[in-house]
Structure formats: structure tokens, C-alpha cells
Design an enzyme around this catalytic site. Structure first.
Site, mmCIF file in Angstrom:
data_model
loop_
_atom_site.group_PDB
_atom_site.id
_atom_site.type_symbol
_atom_site.label_atom_id
_atom_site.label_comp_id
_atom_site.label_asym_id
_atom_site.label_seq_id
_atom_site.Cartn_x
_atom_site.Cartn_y
_atom_site.Cartn_z
ATOM 1 N N CYS A 64 -1.242 19.164 -1.326
ATOM 2 C CA CYS A 64 -0.153 20.114 -1.550
ATOM 3 C C CYS A 64 0.375 19.846 -2.953
ATOM 4 O O CYS A 64 -0.185 19.039 -3.682
ATOM 5 C CB CYS A 64 0.929 20.047 -0.477
ATOM 6 S SG CYS A 64 1.992 18.587 -0.487
ATOM 7 N N HIS A 97 -7.197 -1.856 2.855
ATOM 8 C CA HIS A 97 -6.116 -2.553 3.556
ATOM 9 C C HIS A 97 -5.444 -1.730 4.642
ATOM 10 O O HIS A 97 -4.859 -2.315 5.563
ATOM 11 C CB HIS A 97 -5.056 -3.021 2.563
ATOM 12 C CG HIS A 97 -5.537 -4.114 1.672
ATOM 13 N ND1 HIS A 97 -4.718 -4.743 0.768
ATOM 14 C CD2 HIS A 97 -6.757 -4.709 1.534
ATOM 15 C CE1 HIS A 97 -5.405 -5.661 0.113
ATOM 16 N NE2 HIS A 97 -6.647 -5.658 0.560
#
Length: 142
Positions: A64, A97
Site C-alpha cells: 500500500c 528471525h
């Protein structure tokens, strides 16, 4: 399969991302929007999230204007880990991670070249697991 979603501000960059996926031979499903006409990002974010939740797609890329709204919406879904990414290094780290399963990019603030590097890192970086898996297990609210 990779799911794609954008609003009007991310439409052009989403179309560019399709070319990147095609060059890699990666199948994708476009959950919309399908033009640069003004629209509401939650409509397409929810469609992408449902596609991942029901197994139509195993990951997603969403865009967006700022990347914020579509990311916030995607993260309302329990099994979505959408990461707002502005640099290739963040893309790499959020896969390693956080095991992010949706890449969110700010369509108004990055170039196609930057997006190409970000997408490459997102697609090519595996999750490390280990201590990070325990942390991810704590993300969903009870």
C-alpha cells in the site's frame, strides 16, 4: 504459491513484483486490487490473509502507499506474520528471525530496484528456527 495484494497506491509496484515472480518461475495468485482506481486496502489484505490461512498460498507480498495500513490489517489474522520492509537487510532479518510469511512494502517510498532487492531477500532467506521459534510461538494473543 505466493499471494499478492495491494491498494491503488501499491498497484503499480505489485504489477512489477509479478514480473519478478514470473522471472523466477514462482506461481502467484493476485487477490487484488486490479487497477489504480481508489480502493480500500483492508479488502485485499483480508483476502490475502484468508488465502494463506486456507492453504491457497504459502506466503504473500502486500503493498500500500506506506505499507503500514496493509501490514496492520494482515496482522489481525492469527497465523499471519506480516513485516513492513523498507530495505533488503530488514527483509533478510525478518525472514531469519521472525519467519515472516507476508512481505509488506511502501509503494510510495521505494523504487522498483529497491523492491526487487527486498523481494529477493524475502524469497531467498530461510527461517533460522532455534531460539526464534520459541519467540514466535508467543506472538498470538490468548
Amino acid at each position: 504459491m505466493t499471494g499478492l495484494a495491494s491498494d491503488h497506491a501499491g498497484f503499480e509496484l505489485k504489477e512489477f513484483v509479478k514480473t519478478l515472480l514470473e522471472k523466477r518461475g514462482i506461481a502467484y495468485k493476485d487477490y487484488g486490487t486490479y487497477s489504480a482506481d481508489s480502493c480500500d486496502y483492508p479488502d485485499y489484505a483480508h483476502a490475502l490473509a484468508r488465502g494463506i490461512e486456507n492453504g491457497e498460498a504459502d506466503r504473500g507480498i502486500a503493498i500500500c502507499g506506506s505499507g503500514e495500513g496493509i501490514s496492520m490489517t494482515l496482522n489481525k489474522h492469527r497465523d499471519i506474520r506480516a513485516a513492513l520492509v523498507w530495505t533488503p537487510e530488514i527483509a533478510r532479518m525478518t525472514r531469519m528471525h521472525n519467519d515472516a510469511n507476508v512481505l509488506c512494502m511502501p509503494g510510495r517510498y521505494i523504487t522498483q530496484d529497491e523492491a526487487a532487492e527486498i523481494v529477493a531477500q524475502f524469497l531467498d532467506t530461510p527461517f533460522e528456527g532455534g531460539r526464534h521459534a520459541a519467540r514466535i510461538a508467543k506472538i498470538p494473543a490468548e
